[in-house]
Write an enzyme that holds these catalytic residues in place. Sequence first.
Site, PDB file in Angstrom:
ATOM      1  N   GLY A  45      47.735  23.566  43.365  1.00 11.58           N
ATOM      2  CA  GLY A  45      47.955  22.619  44.449  1.00 11.58           C
ATOM      3  C   GLY A  45      47.074  22.974  45.623  1.00 11.58           C
ATOM      4  CD  GLN A  50      46.074  25.150  50.872  1.00 10.81           C
ATOM      5  OE1 GLN A  50      46.482  24.238  50.175  1.00 10.81           O
ATOM      6  NE2 GLN A  50      46.117  26.408  50.491  1.00 10.81           N
ATOM      7  CB  CYS A  95      49.520  30.090  49.573  1.00 11.13           C
ATOM      8  SG  CYS A  95      48.699  28.856  50.596  1.00 11.13           S
ATOM      9  CG  LEU A  96      44.403  28.282  46.115  1.00 10.70           C
ATOM     10  CD1 LEU A  96      43.762  26.916  45.889  1.00 10.70           C
ATOM     11  CD2 LEU A  96      43.713  29.340  45.266  1.00 10.70           C
ATOM     12  CG  HIS A 137      53.298  25.702  48.595  1.00  5.27           C
ATOM     13  ND1 HIS A 137      53.562  27.068  48.609  1.00  5.27           N
ATOM     14  CD2 HIS A 137      52.001  25.577  48.985  1.00  5.27           C
ATOM     15  CE1 HIS A 137      52.468  27.711  49.003  1.00  5.27           C
ATOM     16  NE2 HIS A 137      51.510  26.832  49.228  1.00  5.27           N
ATOM     17  CD  GLU A 138      49.821  22.551  48.007  1.00  2.00           C
ATOM     18  OE1 GLU A 138      49.176  22.564  49.066  1.00  2.00           O
ATOM     19  OE2 GLU A 138      49.818  23.519  47.214  1.00  2.00           O
ATOM     20  CG  HIS A 141      49.651  24.012  53.070  1.00  2.46           C
ATOM     21  ND1 HIS A 141      49.219  25.124  53.757  1.00  2.46           N
ATOM     22  CD2 HIS A 141      49.802  24.408  51.790  1.00  2.46           C
ATOM     23  CE1 HIS A 141      49.125  26.152  52.912  1.00  2.46           C
ATOM     24  NE2 HIS A 141      49.475  25.741  51.709  1.00  2.46           N
TER      25      HIS A 141
HETATM   26  C1  QAP Z   1      51.170  26.170  45.702  1.00  2.00           C
HETATM   27  O1  QAP Z   1      49.457  27.580  45.001  1.00  2.00           O
HETATM   28  C2  QAP Z   1      52.304  26.526  44.794  1.00  2.00           C
HETATM   29  O2  QAP Z   1      47.044  34.397  45.736  1.00  2.00           O
HETATM   30  C3  QAP Z   1      49.828  26.245  45.027  1.00  2.00           C
HETATM   31  O3  QAP Z   1      44.794  35.079  44.456  1.00  2.00           O
HETATM   32  C4  QAP Z   1      52.720  27.834  44.640  1.00  2.00           C
HETATM   33  O4  QAP Z   1      47.752  27.162  43.669  1.00  2.00           O
HETATM   34  C5  QAP Z   1      52.964  25.559  44.127  1.00  2.00           C
HETATM   35  C6  QAP Z   1      46.395  31.269  43.951  1.00  2.00           C
HETATM   36  C7  QAP Z   1      53.780  28.133  43.816  1.00  2.00           C
HETATM   37  C8  QAP Z   1      54.036  25.852  43.306  1.00  2.00           C
HETATM   38  C9  QAP Z   1      54.441  27.140  43.155  1.00  2.00           C
HETATM   39  C10 QAP Z   1      46.998  32.196  44.769  1.00  2.00           C
HETATM   40  C11 QAP Z   1      45.242  31.619  43.293  1.00  2.00           C
HETATM   41  C12 QAP Z   1      46.919  29.905  43.784  1.00  2.00           C
HETATM   42  C13 QAP Z   1      46.457  33.473  44.929  1.00  2.00           C
HETATM   43  C14 QAP Z   1      48.355  27.973  44.325  1.00  2.00           C
HETATM   44  C15 QAP Z   1      45.286  33.821  44.268  1.00  2.00           C
HETATM   45  C16 QAP Z   1      44.681  32.890  43.442  1.00  2.00           C
HETATM   46  C17 QAP Z   1      47.959  29.382  44.452  1.00  2.00           C
HETATM   47 CO    CO Z   2      49.506  26.878  49.969  1.00  5.64          CO
END
Ligand code: QAP
Ligand code: CO
Length: 174
Positions: A45, A50, A95-96, A137-138, A141
Amino acid sequence: MNLCIVEYPDKRLRNKSIKVEKFDSKLHNLLDAMYPLMLQTNGIGLAAIQVGVALSVLILNIPDEDGEQPKENLIEIINPVLTNQRGETTYQEGCLSVPSFYEDIDRFEFLTVNYQDRDGNTQTLEADGLLSIAIQHEYDHLQGVLFIDKLTSSRRRKFEKEYKKMLKEKKTSK
Ligand code: QAP
Ligand code: CO
């Protein structure tokens, strides 16, 4: 369009995103650039803020049973409104914009999201499971809220310490 991920503690992540009024090629270029960036960075996501764009835009691509993220599963959500939020669930979120940190966060289990697609058409989606969590989550943001804001104060302090240390190590290894 060459985009990069804005990382905490960048203040831009605290901006509130504004409603999209024009469903034009500029919006389409943004969406088309966000998708490959999300895949390259192993995301499921991504909200426009972001990548530094304060527009009410988010994309989601929840992996299927085989862990694949085909483009036909991509969901583009513009101007979302969440309703009918109910139930409780906990998931270890990341989270990215907060790389390498994961923590259990409580969310609603089910919700309905009313939104517009890239052409401005009104859509409704009922979500549960990981999709529901990702939408919440999004959506946060878009309000300038990060998942780390939901930690207890003691857990948050521990996070700030660990994260600062990580940033320092990142710098010296460059
Ligand atoms: C949000 O999160 C989310 O730390 C999206 O090193 C989170 O895509 C939605 C990511 C949990 C539902 C459940 C995080 C990639 C990606 C990192 C992400 C990383 C590399 C996070
Ligand atoms: Co995030």
